[in-house]
Enzyme design. Structure first.
Site, short mmCIF file in Angstrom:
data_model
loop_
_atom_site.label_atom_id
_atom_site.label_comp_id
_atom_site.label_asym_id
_atom_site.label_seq_id
_atom_site.Cartn_x
_atom_site.Cartn_y
_atom_site.Cartn_z
N THR A 50 0.85 -1.18 0.00
CA THR A 50 0.00 0.00 0.00
C THR A 50 0.89 1.23 0.00
O THR A 50 2.05 1.17 0.38
CB THR A 50 -0.94 0.05 1.22
N ASP A 51 0.33 2.33 -0.40
CA ASP A 51 1.03 3.61 -0.42
C ASP A 51 0.87 4.32 0.91
O ASP A 51 0.10 3.90 1.78
CB ASP A 51 0.50 4.49 -1.54
N THR A 52 1.53 5.43 1.06
CA THR A 52 1.44 6.25 2.26
C THR A 52 -0.02 6.60 2.55
O THR A 52 -0.75 7.04 1.65
CB THR A 52 2.26 7.54 2.08
N GLY A 53 -0.42 6.40 3.80
CA GLY A 53 -1.75 6.79 4.25
C GLY A 53 -2.88 5.88 3.86
O GLY A 53 -4.04 6.13 4.20
N VAL A 54 -2.60 4.80 3.14
CA VAL A 54 -3.65 3.90 2.68
C VAL A 54 -3.99 2.88 3.76
O VAL A 54 -3.11 2.38 4.46
CB VAL A 54 -3.21 3.18 1.37
#
Length: 95
Positions: A50-54
């Site tokens: 996942t990406d940042t903040g996901v």
């Protein structure tokens, strides 16, 4: 033996799933707490990234470990829940 950890997380304060240098990630926290609970170095491998903040409602990671004598999967899950930050919620651990 190989174990599969099923969990969810709120990714607001994390820079994604995968370990990265000099930043907080979900994988780094999971590995740190598994290593603490099992008292051996643990490196997990996630089923995705996942990406940042996901956020993730159902992530699966596997890790290899020898459970200490007397450690059941239920006890492992209980201790892991207590060790992890509240924004990472392990749901199940299966062989």
């Amino acid at each position: 033996m190989r174990y599969f950890l099923h969990f969810a997380y709120d990714g607001t304060r994390y820079h994604g799933w995968q370990v990265q240098p000099n930043t907080l990630t979900v994988q780094a926290e999971v590995d740190r707490c598994l290593s603490q609970v099992l008292r051996q170095p643990i490196h997990s491998l996630g089923s995705g990234r996942t990406d940042t903040g996901v956020h993730a409602s159902h992530q699966v990671a596997h890790f290899d470990a020898d459970l200490p004598d007397g450690m059941t999967l239920e006890l492992l899950l209980y201790r892991l829940r207590r060790a992890l930050p509240t924004d990472i919620a392990p749901c199940a651990c299966t062989p």
